[in-house]
Design a protein around this motif. Structure first.
Motif, PDB file in Angstrom:
ATOM      1  N   ASN A 125       2.771  -1.572   4.405  1.00 41.17           N
ATOM      2  CA  ASN A 125       2.173  -0.239   4.396  1.00 41.17           C
ATOM      3  C   ASN A 125       3.268   0.819   4.423  1.00 41.17           C
ATOM      4  N   ILE A 126       3.303   1.633   3.365  1.00 38.11           N
ATOM      5  CA  ILE A 126       4.313   2.686   3.279  1.00 38.11           C
ATOM      6  C   ILE A 126       3.805   3.889   4.062  1.00 38.11           C
ATOM      7  N   ASN A 156       0.852  -1.188   0.000  1.00 36.32           N
ATOM      8  CA  ASN A 156       0.000   0.000   0.000  1.00 36.32           C
ATOM      9  C   ASN A 156       0.891   1.243   0.000  1.00 36.32           C
ATOM     10  N   ASN A 157       1.137   1.763  -1.204  1.00 32.37           N
ATOM     11  CA  ASN A 157       2.061   2.879  -1.355  1.00 32.37           C
ATOM     12  C   ASN A 157       1.373   4.189  -1.720  1.00 32.37           C
ATOM     13  N   ALA A 158       0.176   4.132  -2.308  1.00 33.32           N
ATOM     14  CA  ALA A 158      -0.485   5.345  -2.797  1.00 33.32           C
ATOM     15  C   ALA A 158      -0.658   6.355  -1.665  1.00 33.32           C
ATOM     16  N   SER A 159      -0.387   7.617  -1.960  1.00 35.68           N
ATOM     17  CA  SER A 159      -0.464   8.658  -0.942  1.00 35.68           C
ATOM     18  C   SER A 159      -0.675  10.008  -1.612  1.00 35.68           C
ATOM     19  N   ILE A 160      -0.972  11.002  -0.820  1.00 37.02           N
ATOM     20  CA  ILE A 160      -1.047  12.373  -1.302  1.00 37.02           C
ATOM     21  C   ILE A 160      -0.470  13.281  -0.224  1.00 37.02           C
ATOM     22  N   SER A 161      -0.107  14.486  -0.632  1.00 35.33           N
ATOM     23  CA  SER A 161       0.306  15.506   0.322  1.00 35.33           C
ATOM     24  C   SER A 161      -0.136  16.852  -0.221  1.00 35.33           C
ATOM     25  N   LEU A 162      -1.166  17.402   0.386  1.00 38.26           N
ATOM     26  CA  LEU A 162      -1.710  18.677  -0.053  1.00 38.26           C
ATOM     27  C   LEU A 162      -1.208  19.801   0.844  1.00 38.26           C
ATOM     28  N   SER A 163      -1.119  20.989   0.281  1.00 40.07           N
ATOM     29  CA  SER A 163      -0.826  22.159   1.115  1.00 40.07           C
ATOM     30  C   SER A 163      -2.079  22.458   1.920  1.00 40.07           C
ATOM     31  N   GLU A 164      -1.951  22.412   3.221  1.00 42.20           N
ATOM     32  CA  GLU A 164      -3.150  22.555   4.050  1.00 42.20           C
ATOM     33  C   GLU A 164      -2.763  22.951   5.463  1.00 42.20           C
ATOM     34  N   ASN A 165      -3.771  23.246   6.263  1.00 44.95           N
ATOM     35  CA  ASN A 165      -3.574  23.411   7.696  1.00 44.95           C
ATOM     36  C   ASN A 165      -4.778  22.782   8.386  1.00 44.95           C
ATOM     37  N   LEU A 166      -4.738  22.730   9.675  1.00 47.06           N
ATOM     38  CA  LEU A 166      -5.785  21.991  10.389  1.00 47.06           C
ATOM     39  C   LEU A 166      -7.144  22.678  10.377  1.00 47.06           C
ATOM     40  N   SER A 167      -7.224  23.857   9.806  1.00 44.00           N
ATOM     41  CA  SER A 167      -8.537  24.485   9.647  1.00 44.00           C
ATOM     42  C   SER A 167      -9.228  24.008   8.379  1.00 44.00           C
ATOM     43  N   ASP A 168      -8.515  23.256   7.533  1.00 50.41           N
ATOM     44  CA  ASP A 168      -9.040  22.796   6.244  1.00 50.41           C
ATOM     45  C   ASP A 168      -9.530  21.366   6.378  1.00 50.41           C
TER      46      ASP A 168
END
Length: 243
Positions: free
Chosen positions: A123-124, A76-88
């Protein structure tokens, strides 16, 4: 587990670490590699079977589960990283959908095959699963939740002969980390270390120089010891809860 002759399914194989994992599996003599991406990418090696696979799409997971008839290792390698903060909240939900629920749904779909082969789940994750990276809070939270899932699966599936590995890398030189001005490991070196760990049966794999510095203290530390103690509460019948 020797990779030679094994059938492996890897998600998120269009670039970066996923692509490197496919190549490393082939180099080690895998019999067949299912390469899952939202848009399939053709490969010159006939052992690679491209799959149309969005792990947030239950119908696509089901289609792939019907196509794959045997499996030794699920990565299980699929991932994402969005620009965000904890209000989003929307960003948090998207991270959880891909990183946590995607891993959960893929595992549930292929668990019957892995139980039959007495295979492995890989799990990656990220060192951010152990200590949150404040500039990537939703990513860190989703990885931490998936680490907890990994620990639970390990305990629940031990009686079925399925090994469950958590990969905890530091920064890898991919598009996801290009904005971070810090040393990064190459995807190829990380892929080699991951398969080394799988072949050795290592539960937590620290595949680069940054994460490896944590390995010794982690394996002998309080959290790992607590995981071992908690696993003793799983009765034999309890392993059915993961199925």
């Amino acid at each position: 587990m020797n990779i030679m002759g094994k059938t492996i399914l890897i998600t998120g194989t269009n670039r970066g670490l996923g692509k490197a994992l496919v190549e490393e599996a082939l180099r080690r003599g895998a019999r067949q590699v299912y390469a899952g991406t939202r848009v399939p990418i053709q490969h010159s090696d006939t052992r690679v079977t491209p799959l149309t696979l969005d792990i947030t799409n239950a119908a696509q997971i089901q289609e792939v589960a019907e196509q794959v008839t045997s499996l030794d290792i699920l990565i299980n390698n699929a991932s994402i990283s969005l620009s965000e903060n904890l209000s989003d909240r929307a960003a948090l939900e998207e991270h959880l959908a891909v990183i946590f629920f995607g891993t959960y749904d893929m595992t549930q779909a292929f668990l019957p095959l892995l139980t039959r082969s007495r295979g492995a789940i890989v799990n990656i994750l990220s060192v951010a699963a152990l200590a949150a990276l404040p500039v990537m809070p939703s990513y860190s939270l989703a990885k931490a939740a998936t680490f907890n899932l990994t620990q639970s699966l390990r305990a629940l599936l031990a009686g079925q002969g399925v090994n469950v590995h958590a990969v905890l890398p530091g920064p890898i030189d991919t598009e996801m980390s290009q904005s971070l001005d810090i040393p990064k490991a190459s995807p190829e070196s990380v892929a080699r270390a991951i398969f080394d760990g799988v072949e050795k049966g290592t539960e937590e794999i620290f595949p680069d120089s940054m994460s490896e510095s944590l390995a010794e203290s982690w394996r002998s530390g309080a959290v790992k010891e607590l995981e071992r103690q908690n696993a003793t509460f799983v009765v034999a019948e309890g392993s059915q809860a993961a199925g």
